[in-house]
Motif scaffolding. Structure first.
Motif, PDB file in Angstrom:
ATOM      1  N   THR A 143       2.563   2.943  -9.540  1.00  0.00           N
ATOM      2  CA  THR A 143       1.374   3.022  -8.683  1.00  0.00           C
ATOM      3  C   THR A 143       0.140   2.730  -9.521  1.00  0.00           C
ATOM      4  O   THR A 143       0.149   2.904 -10.751  1.00  0.00           O
ATOM      5  CB  THR A 143       1.243   4.419  -8.056  1.00  0.00           C
ATOM      6  OG1 THR A 143       1.116   5.384  -9.099  1.00  0.00           O
ATOM      7  CG2 THR A 143       2.477   4.759  -7.218  1.00  0.00           C
ATOM      8  N   SER A 166       0.837  -1.201   0.000  1.00  0.00           N
ATOM      9  CA  SER A 166       0.000   0.000   0.000  1.00  0.00           C
ATOM     10  C   SER A 166       0.868   1.245   0.000  1.00  0.00           C
ATOM     11  O   SER A 166       2.020   1.223   0.436  1.00  0.00           O
ATOM     12  CB  SER A 166      -0.924  -0.001   1.219  1.00  0.00           C
ATOM     13  OG  SER A 166      -0.164   0.048   2.411  1.00  0.00           O
ATOM     14  N   ALA A 167       0.289   2.352  -0.473  1.00  0.00           N
ATOM     15  CA  ALA A 167       1.045   3.582  -0.645  1.00  0.00           C
ATOM     16  C   ALA A 167       1.566   4.150   0.665  1.00  0.00           C
ATOM     17  O   ALA A 167       2.539   4.905   0.668  1.00  0.00           O
ATOM     18  CB  ALA A 167       0.181   4.620  -1.349  1.00  0.00           C
ATOM     19  N   GLY A 181      -3.433   5.564  -6.867  1.00  0.00           N
ATOM     20  CA  GLY A 181      -2.248   5.757  -6.044  1.00  0.00           C
ATOM     21  C   GLY A 181      -2.269   5.045  -4.718  1.00  0.00           C
ATOM     22  O   GLY A 181      -1.442   5.328  -3.850  1.00  0.00           O
ATOM     23  N   SER A 182      -3.169   4.090  -4.537  1.00  0.00           N
ATOM     24  CA  SER A 182      -3.267   3.405  -3.245  1.00  0.00           C
ATOM     25  C   SER A 182      -2.334   2.203  -3.136  1.00  0.00           C
ATOM     26  O   SER A 182      -2.052   1.726  -2.041  1.00  0.00           O
ATOM     27  CB  SER A 182      -4.709   2.934  -3.004  1.00  0.00           C
ATOM     28  OG  SER A 182      -5.102   2.014  -4.008  1.00  0.00           O
ATOM     29  N   THR A 183      -1.844   1.688  -4.269  1.00  0.00           N
ATOM     30  CA  THR A 183      -0.956   0.527  -4.277  1.00  0.00           C
ATOM     31  C   THR A 183       0.310   0.844  -5.067  1.00  0.00           C
ATOM     32  O   THR A 183       0.251   1.468  -6.123  1.00  0.00           O
ATOM     33  CB  THR A 183      -1.650  -0.704  -4.907  1.00  0.00           C
ATOM     34  OG1 THR A 183      -2.840  -0.981  -4.192  1.00  0.00           O
ATOM     35  CG2 THR A 183      -0.734  -1.921  -4.844  1.00  0.00           C
ATOM     36  N   VAL A 184       1.442   0.402  -4.535  1.00  0.00           N
ATOM     37  CA  VAL A 184       2.734   0.633  -5.178  1.00  0.00           C
ATOM     38  C   VAL A 184       3.383  -0.698  -5.506  1.00  0.00           C
ATOM     39  O   VAL A 184       3.329  -1.642  -4.713  1.00  0.00           O
ATOM     40  CB  VAL A 184       3.664   1.449  -4.251  1.00  0.00           C
ATOM     41  CG1 VAL A 184       5.030   1.648  -4.896  1.00  0.00           C
ATOM     42  CG2 VAL A 184       3.031   2.791  -3.906  1.00  0.00           C
ATOM     43  N   ARG A 192       5.632   3.073   2.244  1.00  0.00           N
ATOM     44  CA  ARG A 192       6.747   3.365   1.344  1.00  0.00           C
ATOM     45  C   ARG A 192       8.100   3.014   1.957  1.00  0.00           C
ATOM     46  O   ARG A 192       9.096   2.905   1.242  1.00  0.00           O
ATOM     47  CB  ARG A 192       6.702   4.838   0.938  1.00  0.00           C
ATOM     48  CG  ARG A 192       5.465   5.155   0.113  1.00  0.00           C
ATOM     49  CD  ARG A 192       5.445   6.593  -0.367  1.00  0.00           C
ATOM     50  NE  ARG A 192       4.224   6.871  -1.105  1.00  0.00           N
ATOM     51  CZ  ARG A 192       3.935   8.046  -1.645  1.00  0.00           C
ATOM     52  NH1 ARG A 192       4.796   9.045  -1.533  1.00  0.00           N
ATOM     53  NH2 ARG A 192       2.804   8.230  -2.284  1.00  0.00           N
TER      54      ARG A 192
END
Length: 413
Positions: free
Chosen positions: A269, A241-242, A273-276, A245
């Motif tokens: 992402t 998840s973002a 932008g919630s998952t990286v 990090r």
């Protein structure tokens, strides 16, 4: 010798002094160097040429040139392998009959073929440590797109790297360099490696060179597991998840701990932008050795560098230099710790091991003495004790004589 041709990147006129009109297996003893040799399908001999020791292998023209170019390309990619010197073609004997061509490579100082390693009194986990080194070498080769085609212990040389080994590719005759390997090519290399290694270990077992507790099949399976684990860590895509990090830094530290630098990361992402997702794109081996080289100018194996960096950190704390520049402290450590320790070893004994390996083993010996005596043993005292109790009884690994062990009288491939 009018038909003789020597192809080399740099002038090698001294090669003309070698007896190229004689089949390699009949070369006289006065030009040969008595070194441990591995097993090969080709005739190979070590020769003395001035202050250098070279390996000469007879093979066909096509294979000699192909291997020469492959080794040159691998060297430019900083892959651990022997250094090619020349290809010699147009050989004929005194009767005018053609002889096979030859590829000439530099002898890798302080290196041993696997049978020579097992001929010494080593710990029972020696096979496991050799397999670990070979797995790392295979992963490094596959990462740059090199398909080996004949992976085996026989086609590898090993150098001590602290309490482990570092593996070097010796025979690239069956190899090929691609932009990227397919899963099938990697799987074939890995399966062939497992099959060859199990066979080689069974051969050692028959010669009573393998510890009774070693399971040859389990060791072959361990290579596959170690390779797959390392390949996964170095190449897998990781999602999180973002708001996590910190896991990017964790991934980089994990790769650094394995001895790899990350030159580039692919970070993607999703739409909101919630998952990286992250994946290493450029991974270079030698993280610790590059750091030590930058700090001290010492060019050593990666695990040796890791151990020396740990000692540097301990010396920094012991001398209350934690607030000083790392570069300055490293320079002082080199002058006041590393160099005096190596200088404490008598000159005639220093050729037994590389300086970095000597330092590592003296550190080990110091720890052993401190444990036994219940006090902190100074490095000078540890060095003297190590020389008297250990080093004087060690073989010379830079130039081992065939007289040291009958099992050394084997061919290197």
């Amino acid at each position: 010798m009018e038909s003789l041709q020597i192809t080399a990147a740099t002038p090698e006129t001294a090669l003309l002094d070698l007896p190229w009109r004689v089949p390699l297996e009949e070369w006289p003893a006065d030009v040969l160097a008595a070194l441990p040799r591995g097993i090969s399908r080709h005739i190979v001999r070590f020769v003395k040429l001035g202050q250098r020791v070279l390996a000469v292998k007879e093979t066909r023209d096509h294979y000699a040139f192909r291997e020469y170019e492959l080794l040159r390309r691998l060297g430019k990619l900083e892959v651990p392998c022997v250094v090619p010197v020349a290809v010699v073609t147009g050989r004929v004997d005194d009767d005018g009959e053609p002889l096979e061509s030859a590829i000439v490579t530099e002898h890798l100082s302080f290196s041993l073929p696997y049978r020579a390693v097992f001929s010494q009194a080593l710990r029972p986990d020696t096979a496991t440590r050799l397999i670990d080194a070979l797995a790392v070498l295979m992963v490094r080769l596959h990462l740059i797109g090199f398909y080996w085609g004949d992976v085996s212990l026989s086609n590898t040389l090993f150098r001590r790297d602290a309490d482990r080994f570092a593996a070097y590719l010796v025979d690239a005759e069956t190899g090929d360099l691609h932009r990227e390997l397919t899963p099938g090519q990697r799987a074939y290399d890995l399966d062939l490696a497992r099959t060859n290694i199990i066979g080689e270990l069974f051969d050692l077992e028959a010669g009573e060179l393998l510890d009774e507790e070693v399971d040859a099949i389990a060791i072959g399976d361990a290579l596959v597991s170690r390779y797959e684990e390392l390949w996964s860590v170095l190449t897998q895509v990781e999602s999180f998840s973002a708001d996590e990090r910190w896991r990017v830094d964790e991934r980089i530290r994990r790769l650094n701990d394995l001895g790899f630098d990350v030159g580039e990361l692919a970070i993607v992402t999703d739409f909101d932008g919630s998952t990286v997702e992250i994946q290493p794109k450029v991974v270079d081996a030698g993280h610790h050795s590059r750091r030590l080289l930058r700090l001290t100018g010492l060019d050593v194996q990666d695990n040796q560098a890791r151990r020396m960096l740990n000692d540097l950190d301990a010396w920094r704390a012991h001398t209350d230099r934690l607030m000083d520049s790392e570069q300055l402290v490293a320079h002082d450590w080199l002058i006041h710790s590393f160099e005096p320790t190596i200088s404490a070893v008598p000159r005639e004994l220093r050729k037994k091991l590389e300086p970095a390996q000597l330092f590592h083993e003296i550190l080990d010996h110091r720890w052993f003495l401190s444990q036994n005596e219940g006090r902190d043993i100074p490095m000078p005292e540890a060095a003297v004790s190590y020389v008297d109790q250990v080093l004087r009884h060690r073989p010379d690994e830079a130039l081992l004589s065939k007289d040291d062990d009958e099992d050394h009288d084997l061919l290197l491939g």
